[in-house]
Design a protein around this motif. Structure first.
Motif, PDB file in Angstrom:
ATOM      1  N   LYS A 238      -0.005  -2.285  -0.487  1.00 32.17           N
ATOM      2  CA  LYS A 238      -0.618  -0.962  -0.602  1.00 32.17           C
ATOM      3  C   LYS A 238       0.139   0.063   0.229  1.00 32.17           C
ATOM      4  CE  LYS A 238      -4.650  -0.659   1.292  1.00 32.17           C
ATOM      5  NZ  LYS A 238      -6.085  -0.815   1.509  1.00 32.17           N
ATOM      6  N   ASP A 239       0.468  -0.319   1.477  1.00 30.48           N
ATOM      7  CA  ASP A 239       1.224   0.601   2.333  1.00 30.48           C
ATOM      8  C   ASP A 239       2.609   0.871   1.779  1.00 30.48           C
ATOM      9  OD1 ASP A 239      -0.866   0.878   3.996  1.00 30.48           O
ATOM     10  OD2 ASP A 239      -0.073  -0.307   5.653  1.00 30.48           O
TER      11      ASP A 239
ATOM     12  N   GLU B 262      -6.751  -1.202   9.045  1.00 32.48           N
ATOM     13  CA  GLU B 262      -5.707  -0.583   8.236  1.00 32.48           C
ATOM     14  C   GLU B 262      -5.422   0.850   8.670  1.00 32.48           C
ATOM     15  OE1 GLU B 262      -6.765  -0.836   4.162  1.00 32.48           O
ATOM     16  OE2 GLU B 262      -6.925  -3.023   4.121  1.00 32.48           O
TER      17      GLU B 262
ATOM     18  N   HIS C 193      -2.712  -5.534   1.873  1.00 31.86           N
ATOM     19  CA  HIS C 193      -2.516  -4.413   2.796  1.00 31.86           C
ATOM     20  C   HIS C 193      -1.062  -3.951   2.812  1.00 31.86           C
ATOM     21  CE1 HIS C 193      -2.735  -1.826   6.203  1.00 31.86           C
ATOM     22  NE2 HIS C 193      -2.014  -2.619   6.973  1.00 31.86           N
TER      23      HIS C 193
END
Length: 1822
Positions: A432-433, A473, A429
Motif C-alpha cells: 500500500k505504501d 501505519e 502495508h
C-alpha cells in the motif's frame, strides 16, 4: 442362400448400371432414371458382400461420368434421405459426393425445400469428415433461403419449419456459424504451413480442426472464382441474418452473435449488434459468464472487445476472480506487452474496452470485500505495469497525433481505475505504501496536466485505505506526506502539497501533530501557493471540519502541551538565549528560513487549541472560531472558566508559547505581528500572575519597539500586554519615565511620530490601570503621572488626529474605570464633560464609552443629589436620542449601564483582563458598586420614553432599556421592575424599526428568563394576544411615523411618513377619507410588523412553556412561510420553541393545518396568505406517507394550478415551487417503488386531473406547461402503474406536440416562401420527435402490452384521423413506427385498420407529414398479412393512376420508397407488383417521382434481366397508363416502353431476338405510345423503335400487314412537324431502314429528308437545332439504303447515295464528321458485298473519291481529318477489292488517288492522321 443374395444384388447393380448407360445421351431420360434408380443403386454400396460393394462403386464411377452435363438433374432429396437413414460410411460418402453436385442444379424452390431435411439431426453426424461435408451442403442451401422479417408470424414459426426444433441441432448449427464468422479469407485460403503460422501468431478463436471443418478439407471451397466455390462474405451475411431470425433462441445465438459483431464487415456487425442489443440473455447467470470468459480466452482482439463490453454489464462477472485477472493480463500482453501482436487502432480499442471493464470491476467489486481483496492488488499491479510500458513518468509517443491523444486518454483512465480498484481492495502495508509513493511520484513528475487530474483522483480514492485509527501505519504515512509537503522547488514538475494535505486531513486523526504541522505548512505558502492548498490547510486545522471528515470517531484535540514542545523546541545550536535569528540559525528547529510564514500560523493555532481545551466542549459549530472570540469578550462565565483552567495548566508550556510569541514579535514584527500580539494578550488575560506573568515580565522591554508599529491593532494589543507585564517588572519606573519623556518631547506629533505617540500614551494608561488592579500602586502615588496623562488627553481632544483621539479616549477611560483621576475642579469637569458630549453627539462611540466611565469614580456621585456630576453625565447621554445610527445607541446604552451600576455592571466587568488583588480588589472592584437611586430614576425615564410617539426617542429608549437590562439584569432594582419593562417592550413590538423590534424581542426574552412564574404567565398571554389578534391599534400624534420615508411619494420630491403628513395631504386635496384609508394601510403594516418581531433573540422561548390553544398551530404553521422575511424568521423560531416534537404535532393537527392552508389559497384575499399557503403545503406533504394526504391530493393540485395564474408574481412563483415539489414527491415515490399501493394511488389521482382541462388542456400557459412537466416526470418513472393511463397520455401528448410550439415559429412560418417552408418543416418535425413530449410517448410505448393496446388502438386511430397540427401528425406516424418495431407481436389484430387509415394519411398535403406516414406504413407492412399487404399496395397503384396532379404521385413515391428501404422483406413478397410499378414510375415526368422510384428500382433490381423477368407486368401497367386521360401518365408510359426496349436489347445482345410472347406484349403499347403527339422526351421512344424492329424480325417478318404498319409508323414519325423531335425521328428512320432488309425505302426516305439537306446559311446564321436536323437528314441519306441490295448490286446503291450526296454539299459541309463516318460504313458494307463488278463502277468510284477529298481545306478539326482518312482507307479497300470494277482498268483513278493522298500527307499536321493516310497510300501501291 448367401450366394443367391449376392447374385441378386450383383444383378440389380448391373441392370441399373445398364439402364443408366442406355439413356446417358438423353439428359431428361437420364434424370428420370436417376430419380427412380440411383438411391437403390447406392444403397448396395453398404452391402455385406465385397463383390457387390465393388460393383456398386464401379457403377458409381460410371454414374459420376454420366451426370457431368449440367442439364442432368440428380434426386438430391432422395440422396439426402438415404444419407440420413444409412449407417454405412461408404453410402454416406457416395451420397454426399452426388448431393454436392446435384444441389447446384436444382431450382431455388427445391433447394429451399431441402434445407429442413438437411438440418434435422445434423448434430448427430458421427464422423467429422462427413459432418464437415454436410455442413458445407447446408451453407450452400443457406445462401438460397428466404429469411422472414423479424417478429413476423413466419419468423416465429421458422425454427419448426426449417428443421431446428431439436435444441441440439440448433446449438450445433449456431456453434459452427459462430466459427464461420471467425474464419477470415486469408485463413480459408492458407496452406498447411501458412495456416499453422497464422494460428500460432495470435488468438483467432479457431483451431486447425475448425478451419479444416469449415473448408471441408478443400482449399478451393472459399476461393473466389473457383468452380463450385462459396463466397465467404455472402455466406457470412446470410448466416448472420439466419442467426438473427426466430430459428434460434437468444442463448443459442449469444456467442455466435459476438463472433459476428467482431467482424470487419459492417453489413454483418450491424445485424449482430442489433441481436446483442435485443438479447434477453441473463448476464447474471454463472454459466453464461463462464462461457464469455472461455470465449474471451480464445477470441481475437476485435471479438474480445465485444466480450468485454458484455462482461461490463454483469455484476456477477466481477466474482470470477481468477478469470478476471487472467483476461486482463492476456489482453494487456496482447496489445501492449513486449510481444504484442495487436497494434495500432485495434490495440487502442482493446485497451479502451479493457479499461472500461476494469472500471466496471472496480465499481462493482468494492461492494464485496471478499471479491475486491482477492484480485484488486493483482489488477492494480497489471495496470501499473501497463502505465510503465508506455513510459514513466513521461509516456513515450507512438503513432500519429490522434493515436498519441488516445494513448493519453487510456493512460489517464488507467490511473483512475487504479484508484477505484485500490479503494475496494486490501493491500499489505508495504504494498500500500509503495503504491502510494508511486502515485505521488507520478503526480509530481508527469508532464501532462490532463493526466494529473486522474492521478489526483486515484490518490483521493486511496485515502479510504488509510484509517486514522491504525496507529502502526500512521508513522510511515507521516514520513511520506512530510516528504512531499516539503519537496524542494524544482525537484518535480509540480507540487503535491494539496494532495499531501488532503491525506493528512483524511487519513490521520485530528490529534496527530504531524498532520497539523502539514496543514500549517499548507497555509504558509504565501501568495504563490495554490488556492486549494491554502483551503485544505484551513480545513485541516478546523476542528469542525474534523468532525465531518471523521464523523464516526469522537473528536480528540491535539495535546497543546505537546504541540508547544514540538513546534517551539529549542535547537541544540549555540544561540543566545533571547535570539530568534530565523534567517540565519533559528533556535526553533521546525522554522528555518524557508518556513518563516508558518511561525505565526503555528502560534495562532496552538493558542486556539489551548482555549478549546480549556473550554472542553464536545461539539463544534461551523463558526466555532467566532463563537470562541465572542466568549472571550462577552461571556463572564466562560472567562472565569478560562481563568480557572489556566491556574492549573502546565506553566512551562504556557511560558514556551508566550516566549515564542515574544520572539516572533521581537525579531519579525513584519510577519504575523498581530497573531503574536493577540496570542500574548489573550493568554496573559487569564494566566496566573505569579507563575506566568511575573517570570515573563522580564521581557517587557521587548514590547517597547512594538508600540511604534503602524498597525493600530498591534499597538493596542502590545499596550495591553505591556500593562499586564510591566507592573511585575522591577524596571517599570524606567519604562514609564521613557514613555513620558517621549510624550513630553513630542507635544504635537508629526505623522511619522503619530504611531509611537499613540503607543506610548496607550502604554501609560494600560500600565497605571493594571497596576491599580494588581494593587501595585495607589492613585495618590501616581497622581503626577496621571495628571500628565490627563493633560495629554485634553490636549489631544483639542487638536489631535482622529486616531490619536481614539487612543486618548481609551486611555482615560481605563483610568476612570480604575478610579484614577476624576477631574475635581469644576472647570476641568465641565470642560471634560462638554468635550466628550460634543464628540458623542457626532457619533463617537469611544467618547460615549468614556463619558459612561467618567461616572464610575466615587467622586462622580458623592452625595446622591441632583447636582452631582453624574446627573450631568447622564443628561448628556440621554440627549443622544436624535442620533440615527443604531450602533451608537447600543454604545450609549452600555455607557448608561456603566454609569448607574459601575462594577456591578457586566459591561464594566467584561473589560477586566487581569485578576485584581489587594487594594485593586477592595478599593476598586468591591467598593465601586451600583447606585440604586440612579438605577430607579433611569428606569423611570426609559420606561416613560418607551411610550412616546417620537420615532427617534422611541428607538433610543428601547435600545437603552434593553442594554440596561442586559448588563444589569442581576440587580434587585432591575428585578423588581421587570413587569414594567415587559409592558414597555410589548409596546415596542409594533415599532416600524426592525432594530427596535429585535431589541424589544430580546428584552422580553430576558425579562421572561429573569422573572417569576406570575410574570411569565402574563407575558405569555400578552404575546398570544398580539399574535392571534387580527387588528392592531395605533395610538398616534402628529409626529408618529407611520410609513418609511419614500414608501408613499407625493411626486414633488417628498413622501408621506407621519400622521401630520396624512392630514396635510387630505386637507390639500379636500378628501378627508384619505385619512382613514392611510390609517388602515398603516394598521395592516403594523400588524405584520408586530408579528415579524416574534422570535427575535429568543422571544419564542417564552411561548415554549405555555399552554396554547391548538387553533394556533395552523396559523403559526402558515406564518412560518410568510413572504415577509422578518415574519417568516420569527414564526419559525416560535414554532421550534413551542413544538418540541414536530412530527407528533403535525401528525395530530395535520387535517386542521391542511384545511386551513387550502382555504387560505382559495379564499385568501391577501396575496401573502396565498403565497405562504403554497409554500406551507409543499413543506407539509414533504416526507409524509401518501395515505396521510391522499384525500387532499387532487384538491392540492387543483388549488395549486389555480394560483399558478395568480395576478401576483411572487404567488405564481410559490405555486410553481409547490407544483415542482408535488411533482418531485410523486417522482421520488415512483422511483423508489412504482408498484407500491401509494404510487398507484397517487397516479390514479393525479394523472386524470393533469390530463383534464384543468391541466395540460388548460388555456393558461403556466398551468399547461407545469402539467406537461409533471406528466413527463411521472411517465419516466411510473412503470406498470401507468398502464391504465397510457392510451390517454399518448393521445394527449400527440396533441400537445403541435400546441407547445412557440408562436414565433408559426408567425415566421406563415411569412416565408414555399421553399423555405419545406426546410422549416424538416426542422419542426425533427424538433417534435426529439422533444420531451415525444420522449414521454416513447416511454409510454415501452410499457404497452395487450391490454393497453386494446385501449390505445382505437384512440390512436381517432387521433390520426382528427389530427390537424403537423407535429401531431408526425408524432402519430412515429408512434405507429415504434409499435411496429418494438411491439410487432401486439399489432396483428390492428394492422389492417392502421394501414387502412394510412391509405388516406400518406396523401397529406404537408410533405414531411406524408413522408412520416409513409414510413409508418412501411413498418406496419413488416408484420401485416399477405391480404393486407396486397390491399395496401393495390391502393397505392390506384392512387398513382388516379392522381390528378404531380403532388399525389409524389406521395405514392414516398410510400413505395419507404417500403423498399424499411421493409425489404415485405417488398420482396410484393415485388411482382411493386418492381414493375417502380419501373414504370421511375420514368414519370415529375423529377421527384422519377428520382424516388429510381432509388426503389436500384435497391431491389437495377438490371436489364429484371426488366426481362417482369415484361408482362410492366406492359400491363404501361397499357393502363396509356388508357388514362392524363398526359403525364401517358408520357411516362411511353418513356417506360423506350427504356424497356433498350434494357431488353442490352439483355439479348446486338444480334439477339426478343421472345415471341414479349414482342406480342410490347407491340400494342409501343404502337399506341408512338401515336401520341410529340412531347418532351418522346425522342427516347422513337430512338427505341428501331431497336424493337431490329430484335423483332420474327414478329413482323411473318406478318406483311404488320411489316407495312411498322414502315408507316417510321415515315409518320419522321414527318412530324416538331423541330426538336425531327432530328431524332430522322435518326430513327435511318436505323429503321437499316433494320428492314426486306424493304428498299431509300428513295422514299431520301426524298423525305431532302429539303433539310440544304439549309439557308445565307439568310441567317444556322442554329444548333438546324445543324442537328441537317446532320440527321444526311445520316438518313447515307444509311437508309437497303442492305440486301448492297450485297447483291453495290454499285447501284453507291451510285444512288453518291448522287444524293452530291446534291447536298451544304449538309456535308455542316456535318463533316457524320459524312466521313457514314461514308466509311458504306465502303465497309460495299467491301463485304458479293455482287459482280459493274462497268460503270469506275465512274462511281471517281465520284466517291472526289466527294471524300472535296473541300479539303475546310476540314479543320483533327477528328474530322481522322474520320476522312479512315473513310479513304475504307474506300481504298473497296476499290482494291474491285467493287468499282477491275483495278487494272482504273489507272487514272489510281494516279489521282495517290497524288491527292500524298498531298494530304504532306499537308497534314497530326502524326496520327498522317499514319492513317500513309496506310491508304500503301494500300493503293500494293
Amino acid at each position: 442362400m448367401a450366394s443367391s443374395n449376392e447374385g441378386a444384388e450383383l444383378k440389380l447393380v448391373s441392370s441399373i448400371r445398364y439402364k443408366f448407360a442406355s439413356v446417358s445421351g438423353d439428359e431428361k431420360k437420364l434424370s428420370d432414371a436417376l430419380h427412380s434408380q440411383l438411391v437403390p443403386l447406392l444403397d448396395k454400396a453398404g452391402s455385406q458382400h465385397k463383390a457387390v460393394r465393388d460393383a456398386t462403386f464401379q457403377a458409381f464411377i460410371s454414374v459420376n461420368n454420366f451426370v457431368k452435363p449440367v442439364g442432368v438433374i440428380l434426386p438430391v432429396a432422395g440422396l439426402v434421405g438415404q444419407y440420413k437413414r444409412t449407417n454405412s460410411p461408404m453410402v454416406k460418402q457416395l451420397d454426399l459426393n452426388l448431393i454436392k453436385q446435384g444441389i447446384l442444379r436444382l431450382d431455388q424452390a427445391k433447394r429451399r425445400e431441402l434445407l429442413p431435411i438437411i438440418l434435422r439431426g445434423i448434430s448427430k453426424e458421427p464422423s467429422s469428415a462427413s459432418a464437415a461435408g454436410f455442413f458445407n451442403v447446408f451453407l450452400r442451401l443457406l445462401v438460397e433461403i428466404k429469411i422472414p422479417g423479424r417478429g413476423s408470424n413466419e419468423d416465429l414459426a421458422l425454427r419448426e419449419n426449417i428443421g431446428l426444433s431439436d435444441p441440439a441441432d440448433a446449438k450445433y448449427v449456431s456453434h459452427w456459424l459462430g466459427k464461420l464468422f471467425l474464419l477470415r479469407q486469408d485463413l480459408a485460403l492458407a496452406t498447411g504451413e501458412e495456416l499453422n503460422a497464422k494460428l500460432g501468431a495470435s488468438p483467432l478463436g479457431l483451431s486447425l480442426e475448425d478451419v479444416s471443418f469449415l473448408r471441408n478439407n478443400n482449399l478451393h471451397i472459399w476461393k473466389p472464382g473457383a468452380p463450385g466455390s462459396l463466397s465467404l462474405p455472402e455466406c457470412k451475411t446470410k448466416a448472420v441474418n439466419f442467426l438473427a431470425s426466430g430459428a434460434f433462441t437468444d442463448y443459442e445465438r449469444h456467442i455466435p452473435a459476438i463472433c459476428a459483431a467482431g467482424s470487419a464487415d459492417s453489413r454483418i456487425t450491424t445485424i449482430a449488434d442489433d441481436v446483442l442489443k435485443r438479447s434477453n440473455v441473463d448476464l447474471e447467470k454463472k454459466h453464461v459468464i463462464q462461457s464469455l470468459y472461455d470465449a474471451h480466452r480464445k477470441f481475437p482482439a476485435s471479438h474480445r472487445i465485444q466480450v468485454l463490453r458484455l462482461l461490463s454489464k454483469s455484476t456477477i462477472a466481477c466474482t470470477f476472480k481468477s478469470e478476471v485477472v487472467e483476461a486482463v493480463k492476456q489482453d494487456f500482453d496482447l496489445a501492449s506487452g513486449e510481444n504484442a501482436s495487436v497494434l495500432g487502432l485495434e490495440a487502442l480499442r482493446l485497451n479502451k474496452a479493457l479499461l472500461a471493464f476494469l472500471g466496471w470491476i472496480a465499481r462493482n467489486s468494492s461492494a464485496s470485500s471478499d471479491t475486491g481483496s482477492g484480485m484488486g492488488p493483482a489488477l492494480v499491479l497489471i495496470l501499473k505495469d501497463y502505465i510503465l510500458s508506455q513510459g514513466w513518468p513521461e509516456s513515450t509517443p507512438r503513432g500519429n497525433q490522434s493515436q498519441i491523444q488516445d494513448e493519453q486518454r487510456l493512460r489517464a483512465s488507467a490511473y483512475e481505475t487504479i484508484g477505484i480498484l485500490a479503494r475496494g481492495s486490501h493491500f499489505e502495508h508495504k504494498a500500500k505504501d509503495s503504491l502510494l509513493k508511486w502515485l505521488f511520484d507520478s503526480l509530481v513528475s508527469d508532464p501532462s496536466p490532463d493526466i494529473v487530474v486522474y492521478i489526483e483522483s486515484a490518490l483521493s480514492s486511496m485515502m479510504s485505505l488509510f484509517k486514522p485509527s491504525i496507529s502502526l501505519e500512521n508513522r510511515d504515512l507521516e514520513i511520506l506526506l512530510l516528504e512531499y509537503m516539503t519537496l524542494p522547488e524544482g525537484q518535480g514538475r509540480r507540487t503535491a502539497r494539496h494532495v499531501a494535505a488532503r491525506f493528512a486531513n483524511n487519513c490521520l486523526p485530528y490529534s496527530n501533530m504531524q498532520a497539523r504541522w502539514i496543514d500549517i505548512l499548507a497555509l504558509s505558502g504565501g501568495s504563490s501557493e495554490r488556492r486549494d492548498v491554502f483551503e485544505e490547510g484551513q480545513r485541516g486545522l478546523d476542528p469542525w471540519w474534523a468532525t465531518k471528515l471523521h464523523a464516526d470517531d469522537a473528536l480528540v484535540l491535539p495535546d497543546w502541551t505537546k504541540l508547544a514542545q514540538m513546534f517551539f523546541e529549542i535547537s541544540a545550536g549555540e544561540v543566545e538565549e533571547d535570539q530568534m535569528d530565523v534567517d540565519r540559525v533559528s533556535k526553533y528547529t521546525l522554522f528555518p528560513d524557508g518556513r518563516l510564514q508558518a511561525f505565526p500560523i503555528a502560534i495562532r493555532y496552538i493558542k486556539q487549541i489551548l482555549f478549546l481545551t480549556a473550554l472542553n466542549e464536545e461539539k463544534y459549530e461551523i463558526d466555532w472560531e467566532s463563537q470562541l472570540e465572542r466568549s472571550l469578550q462577552n461571556d463572564l462565565k466562560t472567562r472565569e472558566k478560562f481563568r480557572k483552567y489556566f491556574s492549573t495548566a502546565n506553566k512551562e508550556s504556557l511560558l514556551l508559547i508566550l516566549n515564542a510569541a515574544l520572539d516572533g514579535l521581537r525579531d519579525h514584527p513584519d510577519i504575523g505581528a498581530e497573531d503574536y500580539a493577540s496570542c500574548l494578550a489573550e493568554i496573559l488575560s487569564f494566566a496566573p500572575s505569579a507563575d506566568v506573568i511575573s517570570p515573563l515580565s522580564k521581557r517587557t522591554q521587548e514590547l517597547l519597539p512594538v508600540i511604534k508599529s503602524n498597525n493600530q491593532k498591534v499597538r493596542q494589543l502590545a499596550s495591553k500586554v505591556f500593562g499586564i507585564l510591566a507592573p511585575w517588572n522591577a524596571q517599570s519606573a524606567r519604562f514609564v519615565s521613557q514613555l513620558r519623556s517621549f510624550l513630553e518631547a513630542c507635544q504635537n506629533p508629526s505623522a511619522s511620530q503619530s504611531a509611537e505617540y499613540q503607543g506610548s500614551l496607550a502604554c501609560l494608561g494600560s500600565y497605571f490601570s493594571h497596576a491599580a488592579y494588581y494593587g501595585k500602586i495607589q492613585p495618590q502615588d501616581a497622581s503626577d503621572h496621571v495628571q500628565f496623562i490627563y493633560e495629554r488627553f485634553t490636549s489631544v481632544l483639542e487638536q489631535g488626529s482622529a486616531d490619536t483621539k481614539a487612543v486618548a479616549l481609551d486611555t482615560i477611560a481605563q483610568l476612570w474605570t480604575a478610579n484614577i483621576h476624576f477631574p475635581q475642579k469644576e472647570g476641568d469637569l465641565t470642560a471634560t464633560v462638554d468635550t466628550l458630549a460634543k464628540l458623542a453627539a457626532l457619533g463617537d462611540e469611544k467618547a460615549i464609552s468614556a463619558l459612561g466611565r467618567l461616572a464610575i469614580p466615587a467622586l462622580a456621585d458623592p452625595s446622591g443629589s441632583e447636582t452631582d456630576p453624574i446627573v450631568k453625565i447622564l443628561d448628556k447621554l440621554f440627549g443622544l436620542s436624535e442620533i440615527k445610527r443604531t450602533e451608537v445607541h447600543f454604545a450609549t446604552g452600555e455607557a448608561i449601564a456603566s454609569a448607574i451600576a459601575r462594577w456591578d455592571s457586566e459591561a464594566v466587568q467584561l473589560g477586566l483582563d487581569v485578576e485584581p488583588s489587594g487594594s485593586g480588589k477592595s478599593d476598586i472592584v468591591d467598593a465601586l458598586g451600583k447606585r440604586p437611586a440612579r438605577i430607579g430614576a433611569t428606569l423611570d425615564k426609559l420606561i416613560g420614553d418607551c411610550k412616546t410617539t417620537k420615532p427617534s426617542l422611541l428607538k433610543a429608549s428601547g435600545i437603552w432599556l434593553f442594554c440596561v437590562i442586559q448588563y444589569c439584569s442581576n440587580l434587585p432594582e432591575i428585578q423588581s421592575r421587570l413587569r414594567e419593562c415587559q409592558v414597555a417592550f410589548m409596546r415596542l413590538l409594533t415599532a416600524r424599526d426592525e432594530v427596535v423590534q429585535e431589541t424589544a424581542s430580546r428584552g422580553l426574552a430576558l425579562v421572561y428568563e429573569k422573572g417569576d412564574q406570575s410574570l411569565k404567565g402574563d407575558l405569555v398571554k400578552d404575546l398570544v394576544a398580539s399574535f392571534t389578534g387580527s387588528k392592531t391599534q395605533l395610538k398616534v400624534d402628529e409626529d408618529t411615523e407611520l410609513f418609511d420615508a419614500g414608501a408613499l411619494p407625493t411626486g414633488e420630491g417628498k413622501s408621506i411618513t407621519s400622521y401630520k403628513d396624512i392630514i396635510s395631504l387630505a386637507n390639500e386635496v379636500g378628501d378627508q377619507s384619505l385619512i382613514y384609508k392611510f390609517m388602515a394601510l398603516a394598521t395592516n403594516a403594523a400588524t405584520w410588523t408586530a408579528r415579524s418581531a416574534f422570535g427575535r433573540f429568543g422571544l419564542s422561548n417564552i411561548l415554549s412553556d405555555a399552554e396554547l390553544d391548538p387553533k394556533i398551530y395552523p396559523k403559526l404553521y402558515r406564518y412560518k412561510f410568510d413572504p415577509n422575511s422578518n415574519v417568516r424568521r420569527s414564526m419559525d423560531d416560535i414554532w421550534k420553541a413551542i413544538v418540541k416534537d414536530q412530527t407528533v404535532v403535525i401528525d395530530t393537527h395535520f387535517d386542521a393545518i391542511m384545511n386551513d392552508l387550502l382555504k387560505s389559497i382559495l379564499d385568501g384575499k391577501e396575496w401573502r396568505a396565498r403565497e405562504a399557503s403554497c409554500a406551507a403545503i409543499a413543506e407539509l406533504v414533504y416526507g409524509q406517507p401518501f395515505s396521510k394526504y391522499e384525500k387532499y391530493y387532487t384538491d392540492i393540485w387543483k388549488v395549486t394550478l389555480r394560483v399558478l395564474d395568480d395576478q401576483k408574481g411572487s404567488v405564481r412563483a410559490a405555486a410553481l415551487k409547490l407544483c415542482m415539489s408535488l411533482s418531485k414527491t410523486l417522482v421520488t415515490q415512483l422511483q423508489e417503488n412504482n408498484s407500491s399501493a401509494s404510487a398507484r394511488a397517487m397516479i390514479a389521482q393525479v394523472v386524470p386531473f393533469l390530463l383534464s382541462d384543468k391541466g395540460i388542456e388548460s388555456s393558461v400557459k403556466e398551468v399547461k406547461y407545469m402539467s406537461i412537466s409533471t406528466v413527463l416526470e411521472v411517465v419516466d418513472n411510473g412503470g406498470d402503474a401507468l398502464k391504465p393511463f397510457i392510451p390517454t397520455i399518448i393521445t394527449h401528448s400527440l396533441g400537445l406536440l403541435s400546441t407547445v410550439e412557440h408562436e414565433v415559429v408559426n408567425y415566421y412560418y406563415q411569412r416565408v416562401s414555399e421553399e423555405d417552408r419545406e426546410g422549416l418543416d424538416k426542422l419542426r418535425s425533427s424538433a417534435a420527435t426529439r422533444s420531451p413530449m415525444f420522449e414521454c410517448i416513447i416511454n409510454c410505448l415501452r410499457l404497452t402490452d395487450e391490454s393497453v393496446m386494446k385501449e390505445l388502438a382505437p384512440q390512436l386511430l381517432s387521433t390520426i384521423k382528427s389530427a390537424i397540427g403537423m407535429q401531431t401528425k408526425i408524432g402519430c406516424g412515429e408512434v405507429l413506427s415504434t409499435l411496429a418495431l418494438r411491439h410487432s407481436v401486439l399489432l396483428p389484430p390492428y394492422n389492417a385498420t392502421f394501414l387502412k387509415a394510412m391509405e388516406t394519411q400518406i396523401l397529406d398535403r404537408n410533405h414531411e407529414t406524408s413522408k412520416a406516414y409513409a414510413r409508418s406504413s412501411a413498418y406496419l407492412l413488416r408484420s401485416a398479412t399477405s391480404e393486407t399487404r396486397d390491399r395496401f399496395t393495390s391502393r397505392l397503384l390506384d392512387l398513382y393512376f388516379g392522381a390528378e396532379d404531380d403532388i399525389r404521385r409524389q406521395k405514392v413515391a414516398d410510400a413505395v420508397l419507404a417500403i423498399a428501404k424499411i421493409s425489404p422483406d415485405a417488398f420482396t413478397d410484393l415485388e411482382s407488383r411493386l418492381l414493375p410499378f417502380a419501373y414504370l414510375a421511375k420514368h414519370d415526368t415529375d423529377d421527384y417521382v422519377s428520382e424516388e422510384f429510381n432509388a426503389v428500382w436500384d435497391q431491389h433490381a437495377g438490371s436489364s434481366h429484371t426488366v426481362k423477368r417482369f415484361i408482362e407486368e410492366i406492359t400491363q401497367l404501361i397499357s393502363q397508363s396509356l388508357n388514362t386521360s392524363k398526359w403525364a401518365l401517358q408520357h411516362g408510359a411511353a418513356l417506360t416502353i423506350a427504356s424497356m426496349i433498350t434494357a431488353l436489347s442490352s439483355a439479348v445482345g446486338k444480334d439477339g431476338q426478343f421472345g415471341d410472347a414479349d414482342l406480342r406484349r410490347i407491340w400494342p403499347t409501343l404502337d399506341k405510345a408512338l401515336s401520341l403527339k410529340t412531347f418532351q422526351g418522346k425522342e427516347k421512344l422513337v430512338t427505341a423503335y428501331p431497336l424493337f424492329i431490329s430484335h423483332g424480325k420474327k414478329f413482323w417478318g411473318t406478318d406483311s400487314a404488320l411489316a407495312a404498319q411498322t414502315k408507316k409508323i417510321a415515315i409518320r414519325e419522321a414527318k412530324r412537324n416538331n423541330d426538336e423531335y425531327r432530328p431524332h425521328a430522322f435518326q430513327a428512320l435511318a436505323e429503321f431502314a437499316a433494320a428492314r432488309d426486306d424493304l428498299d425505302m431509300y428513295a422514299e426516305a431520301a426524298g423525305l429528308v431532302s429539303e433539310y439537306l440544304k439549309p439557308d446559311t445565307e439568310a441567317h446564321k444556322i442554329t444548333e437545332l438546324e445543324r442537328r436536323t441537317t446532320e440527321a437528314a444526311l445520316k438518313v441519306t447515307l444509311t437508309a439504303y437497303n442492305r440486301s441490295k448492297m450485297h447483291s448490286t453495290p454499285i447501284s446503291v453507291l451510285n444512288d447515295v453518291a448522287t444524293a450526296a452530291e446534291a447536298a454539299p451544304e449538309a456535308i459541309s455542316l456535318a463533316k464528321h457524320t459524312w466521313f463516318t457514314s461514308a466509311a460504313e458504306i465502303m465497309d458494307e460495299a467491301e463485304s458485298s458479293e455482287g459482280t463488278p459493274d462497268s460503270a463502277g469506275g465512274v462511281v468510284g471517281t465520284r466517291w473519291f472526289r466527294l471524300l477529298v472535296a473541300d479539303g481545306g475546310e476540314v479543320l478539326l483533327e477528328n474530322q481529318r481522322s474520320s476522312r482518312a479512315k473513310a479513304l482507307g475504307a474506300f481504298a479497300k473497296a476499290w482494291k477489292k474491285g467493287v468499282f470494277g477491275p483495278v487494272g482498268e482504273q489507272g487514272l483513278l489510281r494516279e489521282e488517288m495517290e497524288r491527292k493522298v500524298r498531298e494530304m500527307v504532306l499537308a497534314e499536321r497530326s502524326i496520327d492522321v498522317q499514319k492513317l493516310l500513309e496506310q491508304v497510300v500503301r494500300q493503293l501501291a500494293v
